[in-house]
Design an enzyme around this catalytic site. Sequence first.
Site, mmCIF file in Angstrom:
data_model
loop_
_atom_site.group_PDB
_atom_site.id
_atom_site.type_symbol
_atom_site.label_atom_id
_atom_site.label_comp_id
_atom_site.label_asym_id
_atom_site.label_seq_id
_atom_site.Cartn_x
_atom_site.Cartn_y
_atom_site.Cartn_z
ATOM 1 N N GLU A 422 0.856 -1.195 0.000
ATOM 2 C CA GLU A 422 0.000 0.000 0.000
ATOM 3 C C GLU A 422 0.882 1.231 0.000
ATOM 4 O OE1 GLU A 422 -2.206 -0.243 3.623
ATOM 5 O OE2 GLU A 422 -3.697 -1.605 2.807
ATOM 6 N N LYS A 424 2.443 4.361 1.484
ATOM 7 C CA LYS A 424 2.631 4.863 2.855
ATOM 8 C C LYS A 424 2.460 6.376 2.788
ATOM 9 C CE LYS A 424 5.705 4.661 6.887
ATOM 10 N NZ LYS A 424 5.376 5.974 7.398
ATOM 11 N N ARG A 429 -1.329 9.845 11.662
ATOM 12 C CA ARG A 429 -2.253 8.713 11.831
ATOM 13 C C ARG A 429 -3.559 9.192 12.461
ATOM 14 N NH1 ARG A 429 -0.064 2.807 12.903
ATOM 15 N NH2 ARG A 429 -1.946 1.658 12.437
ATOM 16 N N ARG A 445 -2.249 8.821 16.960
ATOM 17 C CA ARG A 445 -1.420 7.633 17.183
ATOM 18 C C ARG A 445 -1.220 7.376 18.678
ATOM 19 N NH1 ARG A 445 3.611 6.203 18.049
ATOM 20 N NH2 ARG A 445 4.750 4.864 16.611
ATOM 21 N N GLU A 576 5.521 8.632 1.376
ATOM 22 C CA GLU A 576 6.848 8.384 1.956
ATOM 23 C C GLU A 576 7.468 7.106 1.444
ATOM 24 O OE1 GLU A 576 8.044 9.014 6.458
ATOM 25 O OE2 GLU A 576 6.037 8.250 6.186
ATOM 26 N N LYS A 581 2.026 -5.634 3.665
ATOM 27 C CA LYS A 581 1.257 -6.270 4.739
ATOM 28 C C LYS A 581 0.817 -7.681 4.363
ATOM 29 C CE LYS A 581 -0.704 -1.847 6.116
ATOM 30 N NZ LYS A 581 -1.903 -1.029 6.225
HETATM 31 N N1 LIG Z 1 -1.153 2.375 4.167
HETATM 32 C C1 LIG Z 1 -0.707 2.557 5.390
HETATM 33 N N2 LIG Z 1 -0.770 1.551 6.298
HETATM 34 C C2 LIG Z 1 -0.310 1.698 7.545
HETATM 35 N N3 LIG Z 1 0.273 2.835 8.001
HETATM 36 C C3 LIG Z 1 0.375 3.876 7.147
HETATM 37 C C4 LIG Z 1 -0.116 3.779 5.820
HETATM 38 N N4 LIG Z 1 0.116 4.977 5.212
HETATM 39 C C5 LIG Z 1 0.720 5.761 6.118
HETATM 40 N N5 LIG Z 1 0.888 5.122 7.295
HETATM 41 C C6 LIG Z 1 1.594 5.698 8.466
HETATM 42 O O1 LIG Z 1 2.822 5.022 8.564
HETATM 43 C C7 LIG Z 1 3.057 4.601 9.892
HETATM 44 C C8 LIG Z 1 3.698 3.231 9.837
HETATM 45 O O2 LIG Z 1 4.938 3.258 10.422
HETATM 46 P P1 LIG Z 1 5.100 2.881 11.961
HETATM 47 O O3 LIG Z 1 4.116 1.851 12.286
HETATM 48 O O4 LIG Z 1 6.498 2.541 12.209
HETATM 49 O O5 LIG Z 1 4.688 4.217 12.678
HETATM 50 P P2 LIG Z 1 5.659 5.374 13.143
HETATM 51 O O6 LIG Z 1 6.445 4.917 14.325
HETATM 52 O O7 LIG Z 1 4.790 6.564 13.310
HETATM 53 O O8 LIG Z 1 6.660 5.503 11.952
HETATM 54 P P3 LIG Z 1 6.848 6.544 10.824
HETATM 55 O O9 LIG Z 1 7.763 7.519 11.427
HETATM 56 O O10 LIG Z 1 7.470 5.697 9.747
HETATM 57 O O11 LIG Z 1 5.519 7.113 10.432
HETATM 58 C C9 LIG Z 1 1.715 4.534 10.561
HETATM 59 O O12 LIG Z 1 1.829 4.891 11.921
HETATM 60 C C10 LIG Z 1 0.862 5.493 9.766
HETATM 61 O O13 LIG Z 1 0.814 6.736 10.429
#
Ligand SMILES: Nc1ncnc2c1ncn2[C@@H]1O[C@H](COP(=O)(O)OP(=O)(O)OP(=O)(O)O)[C@@H](O)[C@H]1O
Length: 777
Positions: A422, A424, A429, A445, A576, A581
């Site tokens: 998917e 990103k 979040r 988050r 990004e 998944k």
């Molecule tokens: N399709 C997607 N599926 C899941 N998460 C996604 C998606 N698109 C964007 N995201 C964002 O990417 C993050 C996934 O990375 P991670 O679970 O490591 O969170 P994080 O610690 O906030 O890391 P990051 O700094 O990479 O956002 C999610 O928290 C979400 O905010």
Amino acid sequence: MGAVLSPLQYLRRAVWLRPMSGRQSNISKFFTLGPEQARKKRTPAAPANSENEDGSRVIKKEENDEKTSGNDGIAVNGEKRTADELESLKEEHGEATNSMETKRSKVDGLSLASSSSSSSNLASEGETTPSEIPPPIAEPPLESTRKQQTKKAHATFADMVSTFTKIEKTTKRLEIIDIMGTYFFKMLRDYPNDLLISVYLSINKLGPDYSGIELGIGESIIMKAVAESTGQTLQQIKQAFHKVGDLGLVAQTSRQNQPTMFQPAALTLPFLFDSLKSIAQMSGNQSQNRKIGLIKRLLSSCQGAEPKYLIRALEGKLRLQLAEKTILVSLANACAQYHADKKQVKLSQQDRIHAEQTLRDVYSQLPSYDIIVPRLIEHGIENLRETCKLTPGVPTKPMLAKPTKQFSEVLDTFDQATFTCEYKYDGERAQVHFTEDGKFYVFSRNSEDMSVRYPDIMASVPRWRKPEATSFILDCEATAWDKEENRILPFQKLATRKRKDVKLEEIKVRACLFAFDILYLNGKSLLDIPFSERRKHLYTMFQPITGEFDFAKHSDQRSVESIQEFLEEAVKESCEGLMVKMLEGPESHYEPSKRSRHWLKIKKDYLSGVGDSLDLIVVGAYHGRGKRTSVYGAFLLGCYDPDTETVQTVCKLGTGFSEEQLEQFHRQLSQIVIPKKKDFYSHSEAPPHQPDVWFEPKYLWEVLTADLSLSPVYKAAIGYVQEDKGISLRFPRFVRVREDKNWEDATTSEQVSEFYRSQIVHTQASARASSPNAEEY
Ligand SMILES: Nc1ncnc2c1ncn2[C@@H]1O[C@H](COP(=O)(O)OP(=O)(O)OP(=O)(O)O)[C@@H](O)[C@H]1O
């Protein structure tokens, strides 16, 4: 679905629960055998303070005697009293401490018990009397008189402090679990009505994260309160703080050195909790003075080591190694033991492991002690999964991803399994909830309620929700949206939105939601069904509306080339990178709060770098030179070890900033300079490595790095890879401020060690790949 009670309703219910009659059991022994595996060797926590923690009471009557003559009166708990006042105080105090219906004394510091409505409601006739309650196995070193006074009504802060004192003397997690487990067991047995409060106070919170009530009172207010309450000047307190570096200790010492005539009544947990809540919620005119007033009242009720923990609680940092994980394990053990005792059955090691797992799972789905603790008391831990389920309106802990830096790793990880890629999206979040009674919420988050921050999202939900969706929880990313060009804007645009008092008509940067998962639908949890099915529900129940709501774009192809192409597409559309998944089978179930290998993230930047960016805490800075003379030239950053609650330094950062950013950071950070290093910061003591200024932990910055190396100066993940060396970043570069995370959500020491290890694995793998016959030479 049955009627769902609000957290408040459950809290009320809990408050009215009767204490159950106690059973004698050898509590300690059970907890010592806790199933948690011994942790890897860690940095020892900041050295335990060597002062007399239990703090014998100071009643220096003779010191007061010379002050009793004339109208000057005498000092009681730091305040002058006339002889008449004193007489009435004595009477009032004597009565107050013996009465179940204790009222707050008119005079500060003499009797503070039971001022709150909850406190007075709790003491009712027919409760278990002290003589019916078997003495706990390991009695805390408390003054018996004080304890007797309050035994019937409420648990005391003194009890809790005595537990904290024991914890401060050890760095062993199993011992800490044992001590906290014993404490919670006694709470369950003797003061079940106060168990919820004791859990909150142990983790230094005043409610679930979404309630938004937070402690963290400014140092200047606390210093004033300590000075006024202990009869010292502000200057004296400041000097002592500068020397000791811990306001809690300063308060304790000042209070111990203070002549006190009467022994104050014990501070009860409900009264303390209500007072802390009032302090945290005070705002507006005169709020500073009102806060100081209430802190003084609390302080004048404190004895022994109580001021230390009270002040630390107010600062928002208890400095115990009481990570939430530890509290959950201790609480699970206590409940399992309590209910086993009640049923007169023996608790096996298996039962204990099961209880811990249950509480951890339930808490990740429903992170609200307000709901969990009353149901634990009422129905036991064995029924917790049934009684506490994912509920719209209560934010669940989001599932997280593991970083990966090579496409081949994706294929290795998923092997024969079906997976999906998917986009990103690069935003924030957003967990969108729609409750059975028709309310919408947007949670961050970190489980913060962002509903008021996103009125545009709130207003759009009815447009993209189909009527068939009568309740749901969606996992989404909110991004900034360009209405004219109909495209996603970079994250930096979203960051320019106001975070408070956002009015729909004033919004300049619109947010668009990209939904990637659905966790709950029409009264049912969907966590335990395959992702492919969840995705079908998502596509059926909602409709895309340009610029407001869409589904995360996906591709289910599995060749390295197609993943690479999809990544390039994603980057062109301001994303990004990709999320990869698991799509089918039990591994594709949604795992709240887990950083799972079933979700991998590939960022564009990873491919040349270390595998992921790190989110690091800004702990210090170095004055700039040359062009940077008027600002900070470089910064000292740290990661966080939640198990030891220490911030461990990881690099000095000086690149990636614009001039405006350096100016802005100078302005922001100058506000939080502290006189000396916090004792929970771990960094080399050698003078050349010391920053020019230290900061309160507050800001989290995202940083990219070329690679990681072992270091004697930086302390990140010390003990994980090498006994005496930490890990540091090489060529770190600033990316952005992480406003969507608290500083305690920083990259953990364990993650830093994983980055280091995976880098070694990759280096070895590529060395083997470039020289396949290397072993032959
Ligand atoms: N399709 C997607 N599926 C899941 N998460 C996604 C998606 N698109 C964007 N995201 C964002 O990417 C993050 C996934 O990375 P991670 O679970 O490591 O969170 P994080 O610690 O906030 O890391 P990051 O700094 O990479 O956002 C999610 O928290 C979400 O905010």
